[in-house]
Scaffold this active site. Structure first.
Site, PDB file in Angstrom:
ATOM      1  N   ARG A  96     -21.361  14.927 -60.036  1.00 53.18           N
ATOM      2  CA  ARG A  96     -22.128  13.728 -60.369  1.00 53.18           C
ATOM      3  C   ARG A  96     -22.444  12.930 -59.115  1.00 53.18           C
ATOM      4  O   ARG A  96     -23.547  12.390 -58.959  1.00 53.18           O
ATOM      5  CB  ARG A  96     -21.365  12.874 -61.397  1.00 53.18           C
ATOM      6  CG  ARG A  96     -21.216  13.542 -62.761  1.00 53.18           C
ATOM      7  CD  ARG A  96     -20.644  12.597 -63.805  1.00 53.18           C
ATOM      8  NE  ARG A  96     -19.269  12.189 -63.504  1.00 53.18           N
ATOM      9  CZ  ARG A  96     -18.175  12.850 -63.888  1.00 53.18           C
ATOM     10  NH1 ARG A  96     -18.299  13.975 -64.596  1.00 53.18           N
ATOM     11  NH2 ARG A  96     -16.953  12.400 -63.604  1.00 53.18           N
ATOM     12  N   LYS A 115     -27.853  -4.441 -65.398  1.00 56.03           N
ATOM     13  CA  LYS A 115     -28.650  -4.063 -66.573  1.00 56.03           C
ATOM     14  C   LYS A 115     -27.785  -4.051 -67.817  1.00 56.03           C
ATOM     15  O   LYS A 115     -26.625  -3.632 -67.785  1.00 56.03           O
ATOM     16  CB  LYS A 115     -29.268  -2.674 -66.374  1.00 56.03           C
ATOM     17  CG  LYS A 115     -30.325  -2.336 -67.432  1.00 56.03           C
ATOM     18  CD  LYS A 115     -30.576  -0.857 -67.543  1.00 56.03           C
ATOM     19  CE  LYS A 115     -29.557  -0.192 -68.455  1.00 56.03           C
ATOM     20  NZ  LYS A 115     -29.932   1.184 -68.845  1.00 56.03           N
ATOM     21  N   LYS A 159     -37.060  -5.463 -69.298  1.00 56.90           N
ATOM     22  CA  LYS A 159     -37.256  -4.017 -69.385  1.00 56.90           C
ATOM     23  C   LYS A 159     -37.504  -3.632 -70.843  1.00 56.90           C
ATOM     24  O   LYS A 159     -36.580  -3.279 -71.572  1.00 56.90           O
ATOM     25  CB  LYS A 159     -36.038  -3.262 -68.829  1.00 56.90           C
ATOM     26  CG  LYS A 159     -36.225  -1.736 -68.819  1.00 56.90           C
ATOM     27  CD  LYS A 159     -35.071  -1.027 -68.138  1.00 56.90           C
ATOM     28  CE  LYS A 159     -35.256   0.487 -68.200  1.00 56.90           C
ATOM     29  NZ  LYS A 159     -34.204   1.236 -67.488  1.00 56.90           N
TER      30      LYS A 159
END
Length: 331
Positions: free
Chosen positions: A52, A142, A223
């Site tokens: 990852r 976010k 968003k």
């Protein structure tokens, strides 16, 4: 000991403008460990912390990425990792001219009494986590709320809007720009009008909650989803999608918002870029529009890489080309 929180709102506004202006967008590379591991395995790549890390290092170090990308969103694992040269990911991003961001919600659960609607979790201890992220260089954060056209109600919109507002207020207290994401999913067979109605409800309630929380709109980035028919319904043209989306935004989003960065919602890169291009062409917009795409930008690069270091340069070029295509839609 008393902790003084950062409240430099002009700096927040400057950062938010940097995120959404000048033909650049935001790369969403914030998949959870579970989701990212699954995507690696689908490409035949054994899942591990190292894999990852290597994949996300490939993304952030792509030469020319900052020409089209202003910021990148990571999950907690990546934010705390180092690149192979020993630099922490946030430090490397700043040095490469890209703002580092962090996903801070902890996923969704069923909303009690919500008839199948979801509520996003993660407010417990959020202030302390934000303080840590800010200290390590986070420029923005976010939080994603999820709505389904079939289950959204005033109650579910209010519950998620309140959580988004609390998150946004905490971010601004810690000097971090909040990306506020109320996503109306495109799964289903609903028509364009149903998507518009659901999106309008989610956004109107959200901005009411943001106002009550005294969130500075010049220091946030919204968003949202495009207003589209469901994936199982007949498709609409990009021009129709842009017009419907602009109509909803004009009715619900105050002019003070620093910028609007659209999510891709799983749509093909070419489709979302064309809708964004049509929306950008519309006049009388009080806010800049840009992109905050994930899979639409990175899926091809992940496939090209395949976990093989010999393919890094090829995968990076594919990523940069996709980001350039998205950036050209708003120039």
């Amino acid at each position: 000991m008393t902790t003084t929180l950062r409240t430099d709102l002009p700096t927040l506004a400057d950062t938010a403008r940097r995120m959404a202006h000048a033909g650049r967008g935001i790369l969403a590379a914030d998949e959870s460990i579970k989701t990212m591991s699954s995507r690696l395995e689908q490409e035949g790549i054994p899942s591990s912390e190292r894999a990852r890390r290597d994949y996300r290092e490939l993304l952030i170090t792509a030469e020319g990425l900052s020409d089209s990308v202003s910021g990148v969103i990571w999950c907690d694992e990546t934010f705390g990792q180092d690149l192979s040269d020993g630099r922490p990911f946030p430090q490397a991003a700043h040095e490469l001219g890209i703002l580092p961001g962090i996903k801070v919600d902890t996923g969704t659960s069923k909303l009690p009494g919500g008839g199948g609607a979801l509520i996003t979790e993660g407010l417990d201890g959020l202030g302390d986590r934000l303080a840590s992220y800010a200290e390590r260089g986070a420029a923005f954060a976010k939080w994603r709320a999820v709505f389904d056209v079939a289950t959204i109600t005033l109650y579910s919109a209010r519950a998620n809007g309140h959580a988004l507002a609390r998150y946004a207020a905490l971010c601004q207290q810690h000097g971090i720009v909040p990306i506020v994401e109320p996503e109306v999913l495109c799964t289903g067979d609903h028509n364009l009008g149903a998507s518009a109605q659901a999106s309008s409800l989610a956004l109107s309630v959200l901005f009411d909650e943001l106002a009550q929380a005294d969130v500075d709109l010049s220091g946030i980035v919204l968003k949202p989803n495009f207003v589209t028919p469901g994936l199982d319904a007949p498709a609409a043209t990009a021009r129709t999608v842009a017009a419907a989306t602009f109509g909803v935004l004009s009715d619900t989003v105050p002019p003070a918002v620093a910028g609007i960065a659209f999510l891709s919602g799983g749509q093909p890169t070419s489709h979302v870029c064309e809708a964004l291009r049509e929306l950008h062409r519309l006049g009388d917009r009080p806010w800049p529009v840009t992109f905050s795409f994930g899979r639409a930008l990175v899926s091809d690069a992940l496939s090209a890489w395949g976990g093989d270091g010999r393919n890094v340069a090829t995968a990076q070029q594919i990523l940069v080309d996709n980001c350039r295509q998205a950036g050209q839609a708003i120039r």
